[in-house]
Design a protein around this motif. Sequence first.
Motif, PDB file in Angstrom:
ATOM      1  N   UNK A   7       0.828  -1.203   0.000  1.00  0.00           N
ATOM      2  CA  UNK A   7       0.000   0.000   0.000  1.00  0.00           C
ATOM      3  C   UNK A   7       0.865   1.258   0.000  1.00  0.00           C
ATOM      4  N   UNK A   8       1.925   1.269   0.814  1.00  0.00           N
ATOM      5  CA  UNK A   8       2.797   2.448   0.867  1.00  0.00           C
ATOM      6  C   UNK A   8       3.387   2.748  -0.506  1.00  0.00           C
ATOM      7  N   UNK A   9       3.793   1.710  -1.225  1.00  0.00           N
ATOM      8  CA  UNK A   9       4.347   1.900  -2.564  1.00  0.00           C
ATOM      9  C   UNK A   9       3.300   2.444  -3.521  1.00  0.00           C
ATOM     10  N   UNK A  10       2.079   1.948  -3.408  1.00  0.00           N
ATOM     11  CA  UNK A  10       1.013   2.444  -4.281  1.00  0.00           C
ATOM     12  C   UNK A  10       0.732   3.925  -4.004  1.00  0.00           C
ATOM     13  N   UNK A  11       0.726   4.297  -2.730  1.00  0.00           N
ATOM     14  CA  UNK A  11       0.418   5.680  -2.378  1.00  0.00           C
ATOM     15  C   UNK A  11       1.487   6.633  -2.909  1.00  0.00           C
ATOM     16  N   UNK A  12       2.757   6.220  -2.831  1.00  0.00           N
ATOM     17  CA  UNK A  12       3.840   7.043  -3.371  1.00  0.00           C
ATOM     18  C   UNK A  12       3.583   7.343  -4.842  1.00  0.00           C
ATOM     19  N   UNK A  13       3.349   6.297  -5.613  1.00  0.00           N
ATOM     20  CA  UNK A  13       3.191   6.446  -7.054  1.00  0.00           C
ATOM     21  C   UNK A  13       1.904   7.191  -7.393  1.00  0.00           C
ATOM     22  N   UNK A  17       1.770  10.546  -9.595  1.00  0.00           N
ATOM     23  CA  UNK A  17       0.990  10.655 -10.840  1.00  0.00           C
ATOM     24  C   UNK A  17       0.104  11.891 -10.829  1.00  0.00           C
ATOM     25  N   UNK A  18      -0.510  12.187  -9.686  1.00  0.00           N
ATOM     26  CA  UNK A  18      -1.347  13.381  -9.581  1.00  0.00           C
ATOM     27  C   UNK A  18      -0.508  14.643  -9.706  1.00  0.00           C
ATOM     28  N   UNK A  19       0.679  14.647  -9.093  1.00  0.00           N
ATOM     29  CA  UNK A  19       1.528  15.832  -9.171  1.00  0.00           C
ATOM     30  C   UNK A  19       2.045  16.067 -10.589  1.00  0.00           C
ATOM     31  N   UNK A  20       2.123  15.014 -11.388  1.00  0.00           N
ATOM     32  CA  UNK A  20       2.532  15.162 -12.789  1.00  0.00           C
ATOM     33  C   UNK A  20       1.350  15.493 -13.693  1.00  0.00           C
ATOM     34  N   UNK A  21       0.170  15.705 -13.061  1.00  0.00           N
ATOM     35  CA  UNK A  21      -1.056  16.048 -13.804  1.00  0.00           C
ATOM     36  C   UNK A  21      -1.427  14.971 -14.825  1.00  0.00           C
ATOM     37  N   UNK A  22      -1.245  13.709 -14.432  1.00  0.00           N
ATOM     38  CA  UNK A  22      -1.644  12.600 -15.295  1.00  0.00           C
ATOM     39  C   UNK A  22      -3.079  12.145 -15.047  1.00  0.00           C
ATOM     40  N   UNK A  23      -3.728  12.725 -14.040  1.00  0.00           N
ATOM     41  CA  UNK A  23      -5.126  12.440 -13.712  1.00  0.00           C
ATOM     42  C   UNK A  23      -5.419  10.931 -13.686  1.00  0.00           C
ATOM     43  N   UNK A  24      -4.758  10.193 -12.807  1.00  0.00           N
ATOM     44  CA  UNK A  24      -5.032   8.746 -12.720  1.00  0.00           C
ATOM     45  C   UNK A  24      -6.427   8.483 -12.175  1.00  0.00           C
ATOM     46  N   UNK A  25      -7.050   7.409 -12.645  1.00  0.00           N
ATOM     47  CA  UNK A  25      -8.266   6.905 -12.011  1.00  0.00           C
ATOM     48  C   UNK A  25      -8.007   5.468 -11.578  1.00  0.00           C
ATOM     49  N   UNK A  82       0.693  20.332  -1.829  1.00  0.00           N
ATOM     50  CA  UNK A  82       0.468  19.458  -0.669  1.00  0.00           C
ATOM     51  C   UNK A  82       1.548  18.391  -0.616  1.00  0.00           C
ATOM     52  N   UNK A  83       2.016  18.087   0.587  1.00  0.00           N
ATOM     53  CA  UNK A  83       3.100  17.134   0.773  1.00  0.00           C
ATOM     54  C   UNK A  83       2.611  15.864   1.466  1.00  0.00           C
ATOM     55  N   UNK A  84       3.011  14.757   0.930  1.00  0.00           N
ATOM     56  CA  UNK A  84       2.685  13.457   1.511  1.00  0.00           C
ATOM     57  C   UNK A  84       3.926  12.906   2.177  1.00  0.00           C
ATOM     58  N   UNK A  85       3.912  12.790   3.511  1.00  0.00           N
ATOM     59  CA  UNK A  85       5.042  12.222   4.241  1.00  0.00           C
ATOM     60  C   UNK A  85       4.949  10.710   4.159  1.00  0.00           C
ATOM     61  N   UNK A  86       5.757  10.123   3.301  1.00  0.00           N
ATOM     62  CA  UNK A  86       5.680   8.692   3.032  1.00  0.00           C
ATOM     63  C   UNK A  86       6.131   7.898   4.250  1.00  0.00           C
ATOM     64  N   UNK A  87       5.402   6.835   4.620  1.00  0.00           N
ATOM     65  CA  UNK A  87       5.841   5.998   5.749  1.00  0.00           C
ATOM     66  C   UNK A  87       7.235   5.435   5.506  1.00  0.00           C
ATOM     67  N   UNK A  97      12.267  -2.126  -0.972  1.00  0.00           N
ATOM     68  CA  UNK A  97      12.808  -0.788  -0.816  1.00  0.00           C
ATOM     69  C   UNK A  97      13.261  -0.230  -2.161  1.00  0.00           C
ATOM     70  N   UNK A  98      13.875  -1.082  -2.969  1.00  0.00           N
ATOM     71  CA  UNK A  98      14.292  -0.650  -4.296  1.00  0.00           C
ATOM     72  C   UNK A  98      13.095  -0.234  -5.125  1.00  0.00           C
ATOM     73  N   UNK A  99      12.025  -1.000  -5.060  1.00  0.00           N
ATOM     74  CA  UNK A  99      10.829  -0.664  -5.821  1.00  0.00           C
ATOM     75  C   UNK A  99      10.247   0.661  -5.326  1.00  0.00           C
ATOM     76  N   UNK A 100      10.246   0.840  -4.010  1.00  0.00           N
ATOM     77  CA  UNK A 100       9.731   2.094  -3.474  1.00  0.00           C
ATOM     78  C   UNK A 100      10.516   3.279  -3.994  1.00  0.00           C
ATOM     79  N   UNK A 101      11.843   3.141  -4.078  1.00  0.00           N
ATOM     80  CA  UNK A 101      12.662   4.217  -4.601  1.00  0.00           C
ATOM     81  C   UNK A 101      12.413   4.403  -6.092  1.00  0.00           C
ATOM     82  N   UNK A 102      12.194   3.299  -6.803  1.00  0.00           N
ATOM     83  CA  UNK A 102      11.889   3.385  -8.239  1.00  0.00           C
ATOM     84  C   UNK A 102      10.597   4.169  -8.452  1.00  0.00           C
TER      85      UNK A 102
END
Length: 328
Positions: A7-13, A17-25, A82-87, A97-102
Motif C-alpha cells: 500500500x505504501x508503494x502504491x500511495x507514493x506512485x 501521478x497526480x503531481x505530474x497532472x496525469x489524472x489517474x483513475x 500538498x506534501x505526503x510524508x511517506x511511511x 525498498x528498491x521498488x519504493x525508490x523506483x
Amino acid sequence: MSNQSRQALRLIKLIAEMKKNNYPNANSFSELLRTIDIDENVDCGCSARTIMRDIRTLQQEYHAPISYDPVRRGYYLRNPDWEFQVPIMSEEILSMTLLGTRLASDLLPEPLKSSVDSAVEKSLTGNSTEFFDDAMIESLICATGIKAAVEPAIFKKVFDGWRLHQVLTLTYRKPNGEDRRHRFEPHLIAFHRGIWYVKGRECDSREVKCYAIQRIHAVEFGLDTFETDRKLVENTKRNGLFEYPRIDGVQLRCDAEIAFYLREHQKIKKFKLEPQTDGSLIVTLRPAFEHEVIRWVLGEAGHIEVLYPAELRRKVAAAAQKVCERNS
C-alpha cells in the motif's frame, strides 16, 4: 512483501501521478501497476477496487486534497504543493525498498533520477545491489513537492557523498549572503516541507549540522571516509530533522469556524480537545516547536487565542503587531 508495504508503494506512485497532472483513475492506475509488475517482476499489482480504497485512505488518514475531474476522468490535487510524508519502510526486504525508490524517482531532480532508475533496474534483476546499503535505506525520507530549486550537479555530489560515506567540503551560502566552507560528514539526506536537506557532523567540531542543499554552491568530493552515525539517524527518525527546543503544555482557544478541521487532524496529531458551549475548542498540544505554533496561530487570522504559556502569547502578539504595522 507485506500488505502494508504494498500500500505504501502504491500511495507514493499515486501521489506522484497526480503531481505530474496525469489524472489517474482507479482503472488506469491499476493498469499502470500491472505493467510495472510485469516489467519489473515484482508483486505490486492490484484491482481498481483496491485503488479506490487507497484514495479514501489518502483523503481520510492523510487529509490529501484529492478531487475527481469528470472532464479528464481522473483524480488530481486541489493544492499541488500538498506534501505526503511517506511511511518509512526500513524493515522490509531489499527488493521492496528498491521498488519504493523506483516509484518515488519521479520526485527526484536530474541527473539523480536517471541514476536511481538505472541502479534500481540492475538491482531488481539481481545484477547489482551495491547502490544501496542499510544506512541509506534507514535514513531515506521520501516526500512530495519541491519548493526550492536544487542544482542537479550539486545534488548528485552530495547524494554520492552520503551514499559512499565520503567527507565533503561544502561552500554554503548563509541567508545573509555570506559564503562559508565546511568539512562535513553527510550522515543522512532528508526531504522536509518541500526542501532537500543534508544532515551530519562537522569534521573538526563534531557538531551536528543540517544544511539546505539549494544553498550549497560548491562541493569537493572524496576527501576522506566516515562511518555512519547510527544514533544520529535513529534520533532524527524519532525526533525530526531539526533539534529545536520544544515547549510543553501549549494551550489554545480555537474558534468554532476552524473546529471541524481540528477534529479531522486530532487522530494524527494527537492533541487534546475540550469542546466549549459556544462551539469553540480548547486545544492542548503535545510538546511543540515554538516557531511552528506562532506561524499556525498567525495563519488562522485571529481564530486562535494563546492561553498558555504567557511568553508564547506575548510573542504572537508582537508578531501580529509587526504584521499590522507593515500592512497598514
